[in-house]
Design a protein around this motif. Structure first.
Motif, PDB file in Angstrom:
ATOM      1  N   ALA A  13      80.050 -17.048  47.199  1.00  0.00           N
ATOM      2  CA  ALA A  13      80.426 -17.513  48.526  1.00  0.00           C
ATOM      3  C   ALA A  13      81.235 -16.415  49.196  1.00  0.00           C
ATOM      4  CB  ALA A  13      81.235 -18.799  48.434  1.00  0.00           C
ATOM      5  N   THR A  17      87.880 -19.010  49.918  1.00  0.00           N
ATOM      6  CA  THR A  17      87.733 -20.432  49.617  1.00  0.00           C
ATOM      7  C   THR A  17      89.099 -21.018  49.319  1.00  0.00           C
ATOM      8  OG1 THR A  17      85.544 -20.042  48.677  1.00  0.00           O
ATOM      9  CG2 THR A  17      86.632 -22.082  48.049  1.00  0.00           C
ATOM     10  N   ASP A  18      89.338 -22.221  49.766  1.00  0.00           N
ATOM     11  CA  ASP A  18      90.568 -22.944  49.451  1.00  0.00           C
ATOM     12  C   ASP A  18      90.542 -23.266  47.961  1.00  0.00           C
ATOM     13  OD1 ASP A  18      92.685 -24.698  49.178  1.00  0.00           O
ATOM     14  OD2 ASP A  18      92.069 -26.010  50.822  1.00  0.00           O
ATOM     15  N   LYS A  21      90.384 -26.785  46.082  1.00  0.00           N
ATOM     16  CA  LYS A  21      89.166 -27.582  45.926  1.00  0.00           C
ATOM     17  C   LYS A  21      88.797 -27.717  44.460  1.00  0.00           C
ATOM     18  CE  LYS A  21      86.963 -26.528  50.339  1.00  0.00           C
ATOM     19  NZ  LYS A  21      87.075 -27.856  50.910  1.00  0.00           N
ATOM     20  N   GLY A  25      84.572 -30.726  45.894  1.00  0.00           N
ATOM     21  CA  GLY A  25      84.662 -29.867  47.075  1.00  0.00           C
ATOM     22  C   GLY A  25      83.823 -28.611  46.950  1.00  0.00           C
ATOM     23  N   LEU A  26      83.831 -27.994  45.771  1.00  0.00           N
ATOM     24  CA  LEU A  26      83.036 -26.782  45.566  1.00  0.00           C
ATOM     25  C   LEU A  26      81.546 -27.097  45.529  1.00  0.00           C
ATOM     26  CD1 LEU A  26      85.292 -24.972  42.948  1.00  0.00           C
ATOM     27  CD2 LEU A  26      85.115 -24.503  45.401  1.00  0.00           C
ATOM     28  N   SER A  27      81.191 -28.246  44.999  1.00  0.00           N
ATOM     29  CA  SER A  27      79.785 -28.673  45.014  1.00  0.00           C
ATOM     30  C   SER A  27      79.300 -28.853  46.450  1.00  0.00           C
ATOM     31  CB  SER A  27      79.607 -29.990  44.262  1.00  0.00           C
ATOM     32  OG  SER A  27      79.848 -29.822  42.908  1.00  0.00           O
ATOM     33  N   LEU A  29      80.458 -27.275  49.066  1.00  0.00           N
ATOM     34  CA  LEU A  29      80.299 -25.937  49.635  1.00  0.00           C
ATOM     35  C   LEU A  29      78.989 -25.296  49.180  1.00  0.00           C
ATOM     36  CD1 LEU A  29      83.866 -24.357  49.357  1.00  0.00           C
ATOM     37  CD2 LEU A  29      82.662 -25.074  51.422  1.00  0.00           C
ATOM     38  N   ALA A  30      78.660 -25.452  47.916  1.00  0.00           N
ATOM     39  CA  ALA A  30      77.411 -24.889  47.396  1.00  0.00           C
ATOM     40  C   ALA A  30      76.216 -25.479  48.132  1.00  0.00           C
ATOM     41  CB  ALA A  30      77.300 -25.143  45.895  1.00  0.00           C
ATOM     42  N   ASP A  32      76.278 -27.274  51.237  1.00  0.00           N
ATOM     43  CA  ASP A  32      76.316 -27.183  52.695  1.00  0.00           C
ATOM     44  C   ASP A  32      76.348 -25.748  53.215  1.00  0.00           C
ATOM     45  OD1 ASP A  32      76.375 -29.937  52.616  1.00  0.00           O
ATOM     46  OD2 ASP A  32      78.547 -30.065  52.906  1.00  0.00           O
ATOM     47  N   VAL A  33      77.116 -24.872  52.559  1.00  0.00           N
ATOM     48  CA  VAL A  33      77.274 -23.497  53.042  1.00  0.00           C
ATOM     49  C   VAL A  33      76.239 -22.556  52.421  1.00  0.00           C
ATOM     50  CG1 VAL A  33      78.861 -21.532  53.173  1.00  0.00           C
ATOM     51  CG2 VAL A  33      79.730 -23.847  53.484  1.00  0.00           C
ATOM     52  N   PHE A  46      83.482 -18.554  43.744  1.00  0.00           N
ATOM     53  CA  PHE A  46      84.321 -18.729  44.925  1.00  0.00           C
ATOM     54  C   PHE A  46      85.603 -17.930  44.718  1.00  0.00           C
ATOM     55  CE2 PHE A  46      81.780 -22.494  44.210  1.00  0.00           C
ATOM     56  CZ  PHE A  46      81.197 -22.713  45.451  1.00  0.00           C
TER      57      PHE A  46
END
Length: 83
Positions: A13, A17-18, A21, A25-27, A29-30, A32-33, A46
């Motif tokens: 990524a 990244t925050d 998470k 939250g990381l799932s 991001l994987a 959606d982003v 991340f």
């Protein structure tokens, strides 16, 4: 060390990244982003804002594994950014 086998895909990524998470939250991001299926067997990396922290998310077939590494402050080392 328990981890993915050889030939696994790794997705990094870009940006920061925050690091607060967790797996959910990381799932997200994987998915959606990065536009990848989190349970695909790939490793998702991340990087934190300061560059001294990294989290790796991996689906092992039974559940998610979350690896978290923090570099020591005295070493003044950072995880490199791509590019």
């Amino acid at each position: 060390m328990i981890g993915p086998g050889t030939g696994v895909r790794v997705y990094l990524a870009c940006g920061t990244t925050d690091m607060r998470k967790g797996i959910a939250g990381l799932s997200a991001l994987a998915q959606d982003v990065l536009r990848q299926r989190p349970a695909s067997g790939a490793v998702f990396a991340f990087r934190g804002g300061k560059g001294d922290r990294i989290k790796l998310l991996y689906w092992d077939g039974q559940g998610f594994c979350l690896y978290y590494k923090v570099l020591e402050k005295g070493l003044r080392r950072r995880f490199a950014r791509p590019g």
